[in-house]
Write an enzyme that holds these catalytic residues in place. Structure first.
Site, PDB file in Angstrom:
ATOM      1  N   ILE A   1       0.838  -1.201   0.000  1.00  0.00           N
ATOM      2  CA  ILE A   1       0.000   0.000   0.000  1.00  0.00           C
ATOM      3  C   ILE A   1       0.870   1.247   0.000  1.00  0.00           C
ATOM      4  O   ILE A   1       1.816   1.357   0.785  1.00  0.00           O
ATOM      5  CB  ILE A   1      -0.923   0.018   1.239  1.00  0.00           C
ATOM      6  CG1 ILE A   1      -1.827  -1.222   1.251  1.00  0.00           C
ATOM      7  CG2 ILE A   1      -1.770   1.290   1.275  1.00  0.00           C
ATOM      8  CD1 ILE A   1      -2.538  -1.448   2.573  1.00  0.00           C
ATOM      9  N   CYS A   2       0.529   2.187  -0.876  1.00  0.00           N
ATOM     10  CA  CYS A   2       1.229   3.470  -0.916  1.00  0.00           C
ATOM     11  C   CYS A   2       0.309   4.547  -0.356  1.00  0.00           C
ATOM     12  O   CYS A   2      -0.735   4.855  -0.937  1.00  0.00           O
ATOM     13  CB  CYS A   2       1.623   3.812  -2.357  1.00  0.00           C
ATOM     14  SG  CYS A   2       2.426   5.426  -2.524  1.00  0.00           S
ATOM     15  N   VAL A   3       0.675   5.099   0.777  1.00  0.00           N
ATOM     16  CA  VAL A   3      -0.095   6.179   1.385  1.00  0.00           C
ATOM     17  C   VAL A   3       0.880   7.078   2.134  1.00  0.00           C
ATOM     18  O   VAL A   3       1.845   6.605   2.741  1.00  0.00           O
ATOM     19  CB  VAL A   3      -1.197   5.611   2.326  1.00  0.00           C
ATOM     20  CG1 VAL A   3      -0.589   4.825   3.477  1.00  0.00           C
ATOM     21  CG2 VAL A   3      -2.100   6.713   2.850  1.00  0.00           C
TER      22      VAL A   3
END
Length: 208
Positions: free
Chosen positions: A97-99
């Site tokens: 996940i990219c956040v």
């Protein structure tokens, strides 16, 4: 698949106590739509089930996520993965996940609950500008109806309640994390679902 290992022996006793307390608090008072799965033998292996938010292409699904704490946690952010296969701009093929919360916006005082809520919010408001899945990001910006249909189809295939455990392995890639330690929890959840469905069927038969 890369070998998985624990950093629990590298964390300070204070950090371990803090993480375990937060997990137990979330277990007793869960955030809306989030169920944490505690692995008491390894607090660096954190998994949770997130209900797909209403009004999104993910609404009918239950998504399994995993947080892996580094040996420097909380000074450095954990890595986060979707273990359930999902079509989303900010989720790579191996589930990573990219956040921003887990990148440039990370602060040591942000807890596990905040991270899980941020991931849930990402299902409501994707960020195509920092896409790990370029196809999903481009589709969201240029052909939203097609994106929504594709995301909904993936949700219906991989994120149904009965698959919240079995479907987790579908999202594993070469760098994806393992879910074996929580197999017992999966079976209990599935047994409860089956029991509930059986009771509903019996009630319906009585009405006939």
């Amino acid at each position: 698949m890369s070998s998985q290992y624990s950093n629990v022996e590298n964390l300070s006793p204070q950090t371990i106590r803090q993480v375990m307390k937060e997990l137990q608090d979330m277990e007793s008072t869960p955030p809306e739509g989030i169920k944490v799965l505690i692995n008491e033998s390894d607090v660096t292996d954190i998994q949770a089930l997130i209900d797909g938010p209403a009004g999104t292409p993910y609404a009918v699904g239950i998504f399994r996520v995993k947080l892996t704490l580094s040996k420097d946690f909380p000074q450095t952010p954990p890595k986060a993965y979707f273990l359930t296969k999902i079509f989303h701009p900010n989720v790579a093929s191996n589930g990573e996940i990219c956040v921003n919360t887990l990148k440039k916006d990370w602060k040591p005082d942000l807890g596990i609950k905040h991270i899980l809520l941020t991931i849930k919010c990402l299902l409501i408001v994707p960020n195509p500008e920092s896409a790990l899945n370029e196809e999903a990001g481009k589709m969201l910006l240029e052909r939203y109806d097609d994106y929504s249909q594709r995301a909904r189809m993936m949700t219906e295939i991989h994120a149904q309640p009965a698959k919240c455990g079995a479907g987790a392995s579908d999202a594993k890639d070469d760098d994806g994390p393992s879910t074996k330690k929580h197999a017992g929890v999966d079976k209990k959840l599935q047994d409860k679902k089956k029991e509930k469905l059986l009771k509903e069927k019996k009630r319906m038969l009585k009405r006939l």
